[in-house]
Design a protein around this motif. Structure first.
Motif, PDB file in Angstrom:
ATOM      1  N   ASN A  52       0.820  -1.212   0.000  1.00  0.00           N
ATOM      2  CA  ASN A  52       0.000   0.000   0.000  1.00  0.00           C
ATOM      3  C   ASN A  52       0.853   1.261   0.000  1.00  0.00           C
ATOM      4  N   CYS A  53       1.984   1.244   0.680  1.00  0.00           N
ATOM      5  CA  CYS A  53       2.901   2.390   0.642  1.00  0.00           C
ATOM      6  C   CYS A  53       3.424   2.601  -0.775  1.00  0.00           C
ATOM      7  N   LEU A  54       3.739   1.517  -1.452  1.00  0.00           N
ATOM      8  CA  LEU A  54       4.188   1.610  -2.833  1.00  0.00           C
ATOM      9  C   LEU A  54       3.081   2.150  -3.734  1.00  0.00           C
ATOM     10  N   SER A  55       1.850   1.712  -3.499  1.00  0.00           N
ATOM     11  CA  SER A  55       0.720   2.215  -4.282  1.00  0.00           C
ATOM     12  C   SER A  55       0.542   3.716  -4.101  1.00  0.00           C
ATOM     13  N   VAL A  56       0.586   4.163  -2.861  1.00  0.00           N
ATOM     14  CA  VAL A  56       0.439   5.601  -2.610  1.00  0.00           C
ATOM     15  C   VAL A  56       1.571   6.370  -3.274  1.00  0.00           C
ATOM     16  N   TYR A  57       2.774   5.834  -3.202  1.00  0.00           N
ATOM     17  CA  TYR A  57       3.905   6.483  -3.869  1.00  0.00           C
ATOM     18  C   TYR A  57       3.627   6.635  -5.363  1.00  0.00           C
ATOM     19  N   TYR A  58       3.174   5.553  -5.984  1.00  0.00           N
ATOM     20  CA  TYR A  58       2.922   5.610  -7.430  1.00  0.00           C
ATOM     21  C   TYR A  58       1.761   6.535  -7.772  1.00  0.00           C
ATOM     22  N   TYR A  59       0.692   6.501  -6.982  1.00  0.00           N
ATOM     23  CA  TYR A  59      -0.472   7.344  -7.289  1.00  0.00           C
ATOM     24  C   TYR A  59      -0.203   8.818  -7.043  1.00  0.00           C
ATOM     25  N   VAL A  60       0.517   9.131  -5.968  1.00  0.00           N
ATOM     26  CA  VAL A  60       0.631  10.520  -5.524  1.00  0.00           C
ATOM     27  C   VAL A  60       1.962  11.155  -5.902  1.00  0.00           C
ATOM     28  N   LEU A  61       3.058  10.440  -5.721  1.00  0.00           N
ATOM     29  CA  LEU A  61       4.368  11.061  -5.861  1.00  0.00           C
ATOM     30  C   LEU A  61       5.056  10.835  -7.201  1.00  0.00           C
ATOM     31  N   ASP A  62       4.588   9.871  -7.980  1.00  0.00           N
ATOM     32  CA  ASP A  62       5.219   9.583  -9.262  1.00  0.00           C
ATOM     33  C   ASP A  62       4.249   9.892 -10.398  1.00  0.00           C
ATOM     34  N   PRO A  63       4.289  11.099 -10.927  1.00  0.00           N
ATOM     35  CA  PRO A  63       3.306  11.499 -11.941  1.00  0.00           C
ATOM     36  C   PRO A  63       3.394  10.686 -13.237  1.00  0.00           C
ATOM     37  N   GLU A  64       4.540  10.099 -13.524  1.00  0.00           N
ATOM     38  CA  GLU A  64       4.663   9.309 -14.742  1.00  0.00           C
ATOM     39  C   GLU A  64       3.750   8.088 -14.722  1.00  0.00           C
ATOM     40  N   VAL A  65       3.636   7.453 -13.577  1.00  0.00           N
ATOM     41  CA  VAL A  65       2.757   6.288 -13.465  1.00  0.00           C
ATOM     42  C   VAL A  65       1.303   6.715 -13.630  1.00  0.00           C
ATOM     43  N   ALA A  66       0.922   7.822 -13.021  1.00  0.00           N
ATOM     44  CA  ALA A  66      -0.448   8.307 -13.164  1.00  0.00           C
ATOM     45  C   ALA A  66      -0.775   8.601 -14.616  1.00  0.00           C
ATOM     46  N   VAL A  67       0.146   9.224 -15.324  1.00  0.00           N
ATOM     47  CA  VAL A  67      -0.062   9.520 -16.750  1.00  0.00           C
ATOM     48  C   VAL A  67      -0.186   8.219 -17.542  1.00  0.00           C
ATOM     49  N   LEU A  68       0.673   7.263 -17.270  1.00  0.00           N
ATOM     50  CA  LEU A  68       0.630   5.981 -17.967  1.00  0.00           C
ATOM     51  C   LEU A  68      -0.698   5.271 -17.740  1.00  0.00           C
ATOM     52  N   LEU A  69      -1.133   5.205 -16.499  1.00  0.00           N
ATOM     53  CA  LEU A  69      -2.395   4.534 -16.208  1.00  0.00           C
ATOM     54  C   LEU A  69      -3.576   5.258 -16.836  1.00  0.00           C
ATOM     55  N   ARG A  70      -3.515   6.570 -16.872  1.00  0.00           N
ATOM     56  CA  ARG A  70      -4.611   7.350 -17.443  1.00  0.00           C
ATOM     57  C   ARG A  70      -4.682   7.192 -18.956  1.00  0.00           C
ATOM     58  N   SER A  71      -3.535   7.133 -19.613  1.00  0.00           N
ATOM     59  CA  SER A  71      -3.535   7.132 -21.073  1.00  0.00           C
ATOM     60  C   SER A  71      -3.401   5.741 -21.684  1.00  0.00           C
ATOM     61  N   ALA A  72      -2.430   4.961 -21.248  1.00  0.00           N
ATOM     62  CA  ALA A  72      -2.140   3.693 -21.901  1.00  0.00           C
ATOM     63  C   ALA A  72      -2.941   2.528 -21.341  1.00  0.00           C
ATOM     64  N   ALA A  73      -3.305   2.588 -20.075  1.00  0.00           N
ATOM     65  CA  ALA A  73      -3.967   1.445 -19.454  1.00  0.00           C
ATOM     66  C   ALA A  73      -5.098   1.880 -18.524  1.00  0.00           C
ATOM     67  N   PRO A  74      -6.122   2.566 -19.063  1.00  0.00           N
ATOM     68  CA  PRO A  74      -7.184   3.052 -18.179  1.00  0.00           C
ATOM     69  C   PRO A  74      -7.966   1.924 -17.500  1.00  0.00           C
ATOM     70  N   VAL A  75      -8.108   0.794 -18.171  1.00  0.00           N
ATOM     71  CA  VAL A  75      -8.821  -0.330 -17.562  1.00  0.00           C
ATOM     72  C   VAL A  75      -8.035  -0.879 -16.372  1.00  0.00           C
ATOM     73  N   ALA A  76      -6.721  -0.963 -16.514  1.00  0.00           N
ATOM     74  CA  ALA A  76      -5.878  -1.436 -15.410  1.00  0.00           C
ATOM     75  C   ALA A  76      -5.970  -0.489 -14.218  1.00  0.00           C
ATOM     76  N   GLY A  77      -5.989   0.792 -14.481  1.00  0.00           N
ATOM     77  CA  GLY A  77      -6.105   1.762 -13.391  1.00  0.00           C
ATOM     78  C   GLY A  77      -7.418   1.632 -12.645  1.00  0.00           C
ATOM     79  N   ARG A  78      -8.508   1.447 -13.387  1.00  0.00           N
ATOM     80  CA  ARG A  78      -9.809   1.263 -12.734  1.00  0.00           C
ATOM     81  C   ARG A  78      -9.833  -0.052 -11.948  1.00  0.00           C
ATOM     82  N   ALA A  79      -9.223  -1.086 -12.492  1.00  0.00           N
ATOM     83  CA  ALA A  79      -9.165  -2.369 -11.788  1.00  0.00           C
ATOM     84  C   ALA A  79      -8.357  -2.236 -10.499  1.00  0.00           C
ATOM     85  N   MET A  80      -7.249  -1.505 -10.542  1.00  0.00           N
ATOM     86  CA  MET A  80      -6.436  -1.293  -9.347  1.00  0.00           C
ATOM     87  C   MET A  80      -7.219  -0.526  -8.284  1.00  0.00           C
TER      88      MET A  80
END
Length: 100
Positions: A52-80
């Motif tokens: 969960n700490c890693l998840s928060v890091y990726y969602y909040v502190l690493d904007p590249e992951v947020a952009v990737l999930l939003r653009s390349a893998a929106p279904v994966a982001g919703r599943a997560m």
């Protein structure tokens, strides 16, 4: 940030808070009883806390992951997000029975 990313961030942050409470109970039980069951719950809680700490890091502190999930893998982001919310439900249930 998409609504589902915000929901995932909030759910993961709440998971961390609940896990800290659970870990305090489980670790205290292990220290007083020394059972493998309490040790197993403590190790499980620590691993889930790290996830969960890693998840928060990726969602909040690493904007590249947020952009990737939003653009390349929106279904994966919703599943997560769905998984984080289900996990929160499970942790709240564990907290209810552990603190009773």
């Amino acid at each position: 940030m998409a609504v589902w990313m915000t929901a995932a961030s909030v759910a993961s942050a709440l998971n961390i808070a609940v896990l800290l409470v659970l870990l305090s109970v489980w670790a205290r039980n292990y220290l007083s009883v020394r059972s493998k069951h309490a040790l197993g719950l403590t190790v499980f809680g620590l691993l889930l806390l790290a996830e969960n700490c890693l998840s928060v890091y990726y969602y909040v502190l690493d904007p590249e992951v947020a952009v990737l999930l939003r653009s390349a893998a929106p279904v994966a982001g919703r599943a997560m997000t769905f998984v984080a919310i289900l996990e929160l439900g499970g942790l709240l249930f564990l907290a209810w029975i552990s603190l009773d």
